[in-house]
Motif scaffolding. Structure first.
Motif, PDB file in Angstrom:
ATOM      1  N   MET A  24       0.838  -1.202   0.000  1.00  0.00           N
ATOM      2  CA  MET A  24       0.000   0.000   0.000  1.00  0.00           C
ATOM      3  C   MET A  24       0.877   1.258   0.000  1.00  0.00           C
ATOM      4  SD  MET A  24      -1.122   2.587   2.190  1.00  0.00           S
ATOM      5  CE  MET A  24      -1.334   2.116   3.882  1.00  0.00           C
ATOM      6  N   ALA A  37      -6.622   3.785  -0.244  1.00  0.00           N
ATOM      7  CA  ALA A  37      -6.193   3.412   1.119  1.00  0.00           C
ATOM      8  C   ALA A  37      -6.776   4.363   2.157  1.00  0.00           C
ATOM      9  CB  ALA A  37      -4.666   3.352   1.195  1.00  0.00           C
ATOM     10  N   CYS A  39      -8.248   4.115   4.997  1.00  0.00           N
ATOM     11  CA  CYS A  39      -8.025   3.983   6.452  1.00  0.00           C
ATOM     12  C   CYS A  39      -6.553   4.121   6.827  1.00  0.00           C
ATOM     13  CB  CYS A  39      -8.596   2.669   6.963  1.00  0.00           C
ATOM     14  SG  CYS A  39      -7.594   1.218   6.581  1.00  0.00           S
ATOM     15  N   GLY A  40      -5.705   4.322   5.830  1.00  0.00           N
ATOM     16  CA  GLY A  40      -4.288   4.541   6.122  1.00  0.00           C
ATOM     17  C   GLY A  40      -3.532   3.286   6.523  1.00  0.00           C
ATOM     18  N   GLY A  41      -4.112   2.122   6.245  1.00  0.00           N
ATOM     19  CA  GLY A  41      -3.399   0.876   6.519  1.00  0.00           C
ATOM     20  C   GLY A  41      -3.847   0.172   7.781  1.00  0.00           C
ATOM     21  N   CYS A  43      -6.399  -1.867   8.113  1.00  0.00           N
ATOM     22  CA  CYS A  43      -7.175  -3.070   7.806  1.00  0.00           C
ATOM     23  C   CYS A  43      -8.652  -2.843   8.134  1.00  0.00           C
ATOM     24  CB  CYS A  43      -6.614  -4.269   8.574  1.00  0.00           C
ATOM     25  SG  CYS A  43      -7.168  -5.855   7.921  1.00  0.00           S
ATOM     26  N   ALA A  44      -9.164  -1.697   7.694  1.00  0.00           N
ATOM     27  CA  ALA A  44     -10.550  -1.361   8.020  1.00  0.00           C
ATOM     28  C   ALA A  44     -11.392  -0.952   6.819  1.00  0.00           C
ATOM     29  CB  ALA A  44     -10.568  -0.228   9.040  1.00  0.00           C
ATOM     30  N   CYS A  45     -10.769  -0.611   5.690  1.00  0.00           N
ATOM     31  CA  CYS A  45     -11.559  -0.044   4.588  1.00  0.00           C
ATOM     32  C   CYS A  45     -11.601  -0.919   3.335  1.00  0.00           C
ATOM     33  CB  CYS A  45     -11.020   1.333   4.213  1.00  0.00           C
ATOM     34  SG  CYS A  45      -9.398   1.293   3.417  1.00  0.00           S
ATOM     35  N   ALA A  46     -10.598  -1.730   3.142  1.00  0.00           N
ATOM     36  CA  ALA A  46     -10.469  -2.600   1.961  1.00  0.00           C
ATOM     37  C   ALA A  46     -10.323  -1.836   0.652  1.00  0.00           C
ATOM     38  CB  ALA A  46     -11.617  -3.594   1.877  1.00  0.00           C
ATOM     39  N   CYS A  48      -7.666  -0.915  -0.473  1.00  0.00           N
ATOM     40  CA  CYS A  48      -6.340  -1.263  -0.997  1.00  0.00           C
ATOM     41  C   CYS A  48      -6.342  -2.685  -1.552  1.00  0.00           C
ATOM     42  CB  CYS A  48      -5.282  -1.108   0.085  1.00  0.00           C
ATOM     43  SG  CYS A  48      -5.499  -2.256   1.454  1.00  0.00           S
ATOM     44  N   LEU A  86      -5.131  -7.495   0.798  1.00  0.00           N
ATOM     45  CA  LEU A  86      -5.123  -6.065   1.098  1.00  0.00           C
ATOM     46  C   LEU A  86      -3.663  -5.619   1.050  1.00  0.00           C
ATOM     47  CD1 LEU A  86      -7.650  -5.839   4.070  1.00  0.00           C
ATOM     48  CD2 LEU A  86      -8.046  -5.301   1.659  1.00  0.00           C
ATOM     49  N   CYS A  88      -2.194  -3.174   2.213  1.00  0.00           N
ATOM     50  CA  CYS A  88      -1.638  -2.625   3.462  1.00  0.00           C
ATOM     51  C   CYS A  88      -1.194  -3.720   4.420  1.00  0.00           C
ATOM     52  CB  CYS A  88      -2.631  -1.695   4.148  1.00  0.00           C
ATOM     53  SG  CYS A  88      -4.082  -2.521   4.850  1.00  0.00           S
TER      54      CYS A  88
HETATM   55 FE1  FES Z   1      -7.595   0.362   4.511  1.00  0.00          FE
HETATM   56 FE2  FES Z   1      -5.780  -1.365   3.584  1.00  0.00          FE
HETATM   57  S1  FES Z   1      -5.693   0.788   3.543  1.00  0.00           S
HETATM   58  S2  FES Z   1      -7.652  -1.791   4.545  1.00  0.00           S
END
Ligand code: FES
Length: 109
Positions: A24, A37, A39-41, A43-46, A48, A86, A88
Motif C-alpha cells: 500500500m 487506502a 483507512c491509512g493501513g 485493515c478497516a476499509c479494503a 487497498c 489487502l 496494506c
Molecule cells: Fe484500509 Fe488497507 S488501507 S484496509
C-alpha cells in the motif's frame, strides 16, 4: 530496497521502496488512484484490495486463515480466493523483491 510492480491493464508501473514498507505504501509513492487506502493501513476499509499476480507470488502471499483481512475481503466485489489481498497487510522483505500485483478498477473514479 524492494521492487514492486503494479499492473494496470497492459501497463506495468514499478517502484522501489525500503524493506519494511507495505505494498500500500508503495502504491502511495506512485499516487495510484486505484488504491486510495482510506483507512491509512488499519485493515478497516479494503480500498487497498489488489490481486496478486502469478502462482509464484500467490503462494508466497497466502492470506492468514480467519484473519480480519480475510473477513474484510470476503465481502469485497472482485474477491478471488488465493488471489485477493489487502495491500496494506503485505509488508515487504527481500524475499518479495519484484513482486507483482494487479490493480483493480476503482468504481469511484
Ligand atoms: Fe484500509 Fe488497507 S488501507 S484496509
Amino acid at each position: 530496497m524492494v521492487k514492486v510492480n503494479f499492473i494496470r491493464d497492459t501497463e506495468t508501473i514499478s517502484v522501489d521502496v525500503p524493506v519494511g514498507h507495505t505494498i500500500m505504501e508503495a502504491a502511495k509513492e506512485l499516487d495510484l488512484p486505484e488504491i486510495p487506502a482510506d483507512c491509512g493501513g488499519c485493515c478497516a476499509c479494503a480500498t487497498c484490495h489488489i490481486h496478486v499476480d502469478g502462482v509464484q507470488w500467490q503462494q508466497k502471499l497466502k492470506i492468514e486463515e480467519n484473519s480480519l483481512e480475510q473477513e474484510l475481503l470476503e465481502y469485497e466485489k472482485g474477491y478471488i480466493e488465493g488471489v485477493s489481498r489487502l495491500a496494506c497487510q503485505i509488508q515487504l522483505n527481500d524475499d518479495l523483491n519484484n513482486v507483482t500485483v494487479k490493480l483493480r478498477k476503482n468504481e469511484l473514479l
